[in-house]
Scaffold this motif. Structure first.
Motif, PDB file in Angstrom:
ATOM      1  N   ALA A   1       3.449 -15.632 -10.409  1.00 38.72           N
ATOM      2  CA  ALA A   1       2.554 -14.973 -11.350  1.00 38.72           C
ATOM      3  C   ALA A   1       1.087 -15.178 -11.005  1.00 38.72           C
ATOM      4  O   ALA A   1       0.223 -14.955 -11.842  1.00 38.72           O
ATOM      5  N   ASP A   2       0.795 -15.600  -9.791  1.00 41.29           N
ATOM      6  CA  ASP A   2      -0.592 -15.837  -9.397  1.00 41.29           C
ATOM      7  C   ASP A   2      -1.201 -14.567  -8.827  1.00 41.29           C
ATOM      8  O   ASP A   2      -0.751 -14.060  -7.798  1.00 41.29           O
ATOM      9  N   ARG A   3      -2.220 -14.056  -9.496  1.00 41.73           N
ATOM     10  CA  ARG A   3      -2.886 -12.832  -9.081  1.00 41.73           C
ATOM     11  C   ARG A   3      -3.843 -13.132  -7.941  1.00 41.73           C
ATOM     12  O   ARG A   3      -4.620 -14.069  -7.997  1.00 41.73           O
ATOM     13  N   LEU A   4      -3.756 -12.335  -6.877  1.00 44.38           N
ATOM     14  CA  LEU A   4      -4.725 -12.437  -5.785  1.00 44.38           C
ATOM     15  C   LEU A   4      -6.075 -11.939  -6.288  1.00 44.38           C
ATOM     16  O   LEU A   4      -6.134 -11.078  -7.168  1.00 44.38           O
ATOM     17  N   PRO A   5      -7.171 -12.421  -5.727  1.00 48.55           N
ATOM     18  CA  PRO A   5      -8.480 -11.876  -6.103  1.00 48.55           C
ATOM     19  C   PRO A   5      -8.520 -10.372  -5.825  1.00 48.55           C
ATOM     20  O   PRO A   5      -7.994  -9.896  -4.812  1.00 48.55           O
ATOM     21  N   LEU A   6      -9.125  -9.635  -6.729  1.00 51.52           N
ATOM     22  CA  LEU A   6      -9.162  -8.182  -6.621  1.00 51.52           C
ATOM     23  C   LEU A   6      -9.762  -7.718  -5.298  1.00 51.52           C
ATOM     24  O   LEU A   6      -9.250  -6.777  -4.686  1.00 51.52           O
ATOM     25  N   ASP A   7     -10.810  -8.373  -4.827  1.00 51.29           N
ATOM     26  CA  ASP A   7     -11.427  -7.945  -3.563  1.00 51.29           C
ATOM     27  C   ASP A   7     -10.464  -8.080  -2.394  1.00 51.29           C
ATOM     28  O   ASP A   7     -10.465  -7.243  -1.488  1.00 51.29           O
ATOM     29  N   LYS A   8      -9.606  -9.106  -2.391  1.00 47.30           N
ATOM     30  CA  LYS A   8      -8.605  -9.258  -1.325  1.00 47.30           C
ATOM     31  C   LYS A   8      -7.571  -8.140  -1.401  1.00 47.30           C
ATOM     32  O   LYS A   8      -7.172  -7.575  -0.380  1.00 47.30           O
ATOM     33  N   SER A   9      -7.116  -7.831  -2.615  1.00 47.61           N
ATOM     34  CA  SER A   9      -6.136  -6.760  -2.792  1.00 47.61           C
ATOM     35  C   SER A   9      -6.712  -5.421  -2.326  1.00 47.61           C
ATOM     36  O   SER A   9      -6.053  -4.667  -1.602  1.00 47.61           O
ATOM     37  N   LEU A  10      -7.927  -5.128  -2.731  1.00 52.15           N
ATOM     38  CA  LEU A  10      -8.555  -3.863  -2.344  1.00 52.15           C
ATOM     39  C   LEU A  10      -8.740  -3.767  -0.835  1.00 52.15           C
ATOM     40  O   LEU A  10      -8.535  -2.696  -0.251  1.00 52.15           O
ATOM     41  N   GLU A  11      -9.106  -4.857  -0.200  1.00 52.93           N
ATOM     42  CA  GLU A  11      -9.268  -4.852   1.257  1.00 52.93           C
ATOM     43  C   GLU A  11      -7.939  -4.562   1.949  1.00 52.93           C
ATOM     44  O   GLU A  11      -7.891  -3.801   2.912  1.00 52.93           O
ATOM     45  N   GLN A  12      -6.855  -5.151   1.473  1.00 56.61           N
ATOM     46  CA  GLN A  12      -5.533  -4.892   2.054  1.00 56.61           C
ATOM     47  C   GLN A  12      -5.138  -3.429   1.896  1.00 56.61           C
ATOM     48  O   GLN A  12      -4.587  -2.820   2.822  1.00 56.61           O
ATOM     49  N   ILE A  13      -5.426  -2.855   0.743  1.00 55.69           N
ATOM     50  CA  ILE A  13      -5.109  -1.441   0.515  1.00 55.69           C
ATOM     51  C   ILE A  13      -5.949  -0.558   1.433  1.00 55.69           C
ATOM     52  O   ILE A  13      -5.432   0.374   2.054  1.00 55.69           O
ATOM     53  N   ARG A  14      -7.222  -0.851   1.542  1.00 56.56           N
ATOM     54  CA  ARG A  14      -8.099  -0.070   2.433  1.00 56.56           C
ATOM     55  C   ARG A  14      -7.621  -0.125   3.876  1.00 56.56           C
ATOM     56  O   ARG A  14      -7.626   0.885   4.589  1.00 56.56           O
ATOM     57  N   GLN A  15      -7.243  -1.297   4.333  1.00 57.73           N
ATOM     58  CA  GLN A  15      -6.733  -1.443   5.701  1.00 57.73           C
ATOM     59  C   GLN A  15      -5.457  -0.628   5.886  1.00 57.73           C
ATOM     60  O   GLN A  15      -5.291   0.055   6.893  1.00 57.73           O
ATOM     61  N   TYR A  16      -4.552  -0.714   4.929  1.00 58.37           N
ATOM     62  CA  TYR A  16      -3.291   0.030   5.005  1.00 58.37           C
ATOM     63  C   TYR A  16      -3.566   1.527   5.115  1.00 58.37           C
ATOM     64  O   TYR A  16      -3.015   2.213   5.976  1.00 58.37           O
ATOM     65  N   ILE A  17      -4.441   2.034   4.232  1.00 62.96           N
ATOM     66  CA  ILE A  17      -4.750   3.460   4.234  1.00 62.96           C
ATOM     67  C   ILE A  17      -5.441   3.878   5.530  1.00 62.96           C
ATOM     68  O   ILE A  17      -5.155   4.937   6.087  1.00 62.96           O
ATOM     69  N   SER A  18      -6.333   3.046   6.042  1.00 67.00           N
ATOM     70  CA  SER A  18      -7.056   3.418   7.270  1.00 67.00           C
ATOM     71  C   SER A  18      -6.170   3.385   8.505  1.00 67.00           C
ATOM     72  O   SER A  18      -6.458   4.062   9.484  1.00 67.00           O
ATOM     73  N   HIS A  19      -5.064   2.625   8.466  1.00 63.88           N
ATOM     74  CA  HIS A  19      -4.168   2.532   9.615  1.00 63.88           C
ATOM     75  C   HIS A  19      -2.985   3.492   9.538  1.00 63.88           C
ATOM     76  O   HIS A  19      -2.185   3.557  10.474  1.00 63.88           O
ATOM     77  N   ASN A  20      -2.850   4.209   8.439  1.00 65.05           N
ATOM     78  CA  ASN A  20      -1.736   5.139   8.265  1.00 65.05           C
ATOM     79  C   ASN A  20      -2.267   6.470   7.757  1.00 65.05           C
ATOM     80  O   ASN A  20      -2.939   6.519   6.728  1.00 65.05           O
ATOM     81  N   SER A  21      -1.964   7.550   8.466  1.00 72.71           N
ATOM     82  CA  SER A  21      -2.449   8.861   8.039  1.00 72.71           C
ATOM     83  C   SER A  21      -1.623   9.415   6.874  1.00 72.71           C
ATOM     84  O   SER A  21      -2.111  10.242   6.109  1.00 72.71           O
ATOM     85  N   SER A  22      -0.402   8.986   6.741  1.00 69.27           N
ATOM     86  CA  SER A  22       0.475   9.368   5.641  1.00 69.27           C
ATOM     87  C   SER A  22       1.040   8.114   5.018  1.00 69.27           C
ATOM     88  O   SER A  22       1.263   7.120   5.716  1.00 69.27           O
ATOM     89  N   TRP A  23       1.289   8.149   3.700  1.00 68.55           N
ATOM     90  CA  TRP A  23       1.807   6.961   3.037  1.00 68.55           C
ATOM     91  C   TRP A  23       2.270   7.268   1.633  1.00 68.55           C
ATOM     92  O   TRP A  23       1.939   8.302   1.054  1.00 68.55           O
ATOM     93  N   VAL A  24       3.052   6.321   1.119  1.00 71.77           N
ATOM     94  CA  VAL A  24       3.423   6.292  -0.299  1.00 71.77           C
ATOM     95  C   VAL A  24       2.918   4.951  -0.830  1.00 71.77           C
ATOM     96  O   VAL A  24       3.210   3.909  -0.264  1.00 71.77           O
ATOM     97  N   LEU A  25       2.129   5.001  -1.902  1.00 70.55           N
ATOM     98  CA  LEU A  25       1.696   3.795  -2.608  1.00 70.55           C
ATOM     99  C   LEU A  25       2.390   3.822  -3.955  1.00 70.55           C
ATOM    100  O   LEU A  25       2.392   4.852  -4.632  1.00 70.55           O
ATOM    101  N   GLU A  26       2.977   2.701  -4.344  1.00 70.92           N
ATOM    102  CA  GLU A  26       3.617   2.666  -5.656  1.00 70.92           C
ATOM    103  C   GLU A  26       3.320   1.355  -6.352  1.00 70.92           C
ATOM    104  O   GLU A  26       3.258   0.307  -5.733  1.00 70.92           O
ATOM    105  N   GLY A  27       3.056   1.476  -7.639  1.00 69.84           N
ATOM    106  CA  GLY A  27       2.786   0.268  -8.402  1.00 69.84           C
ATOM    107  C   GLY A  27       2.460   0.548  -9.837  1.00 69.84           C
ATOM    108  O   GLY A  27       2.387   1.653 -10.291  1.00 69.84           O
TER     109      GLY A  27
END
Length: 68
Positions: free
Chosen positions: A42-68
């Motif tokens: 139940a430990d939440r990662l800092p929001l800035d770390k989460s956002l950076e991971q999402i940005r990296q994922y999106i920048s490395h993949n031209s197509s994707w499914v995000l779910e949450g």
């Protein structure tokens, strides 16, 4: 064709199941936002770390499914 799909909804609403199906159907990667939001139990990662991971994922993949 680039496909970018975002699935958002309540817990238990079937986002993960639908996301997996769409990823397989279109042959594109899927990212569960839970993986970038929670560290262990139940430990939440800092929001800035989460956002950076999402940005990296999106920048490395031209197509994707995000779910949450």
């Amino acid at each position: 064709m680039n496909r970018r799909i975002i699935l958002l909804g309540n817990s238990g609403s079937g986002k993960r199941t639908l996301g997996r199906g769409l990823a397989v159907q279109y042959g594109i990667p899927r990212l569960s936002l839970d993986l970038v939001a929670w560290e262990g139990g139940a430990d939440r990662l800092p929001l800035d770390k989460s956002l950076e991971q999402i940005r990296q994922y999106i920048s490395h993949n031209s197509s994707w499914v995000l779910e949450g």
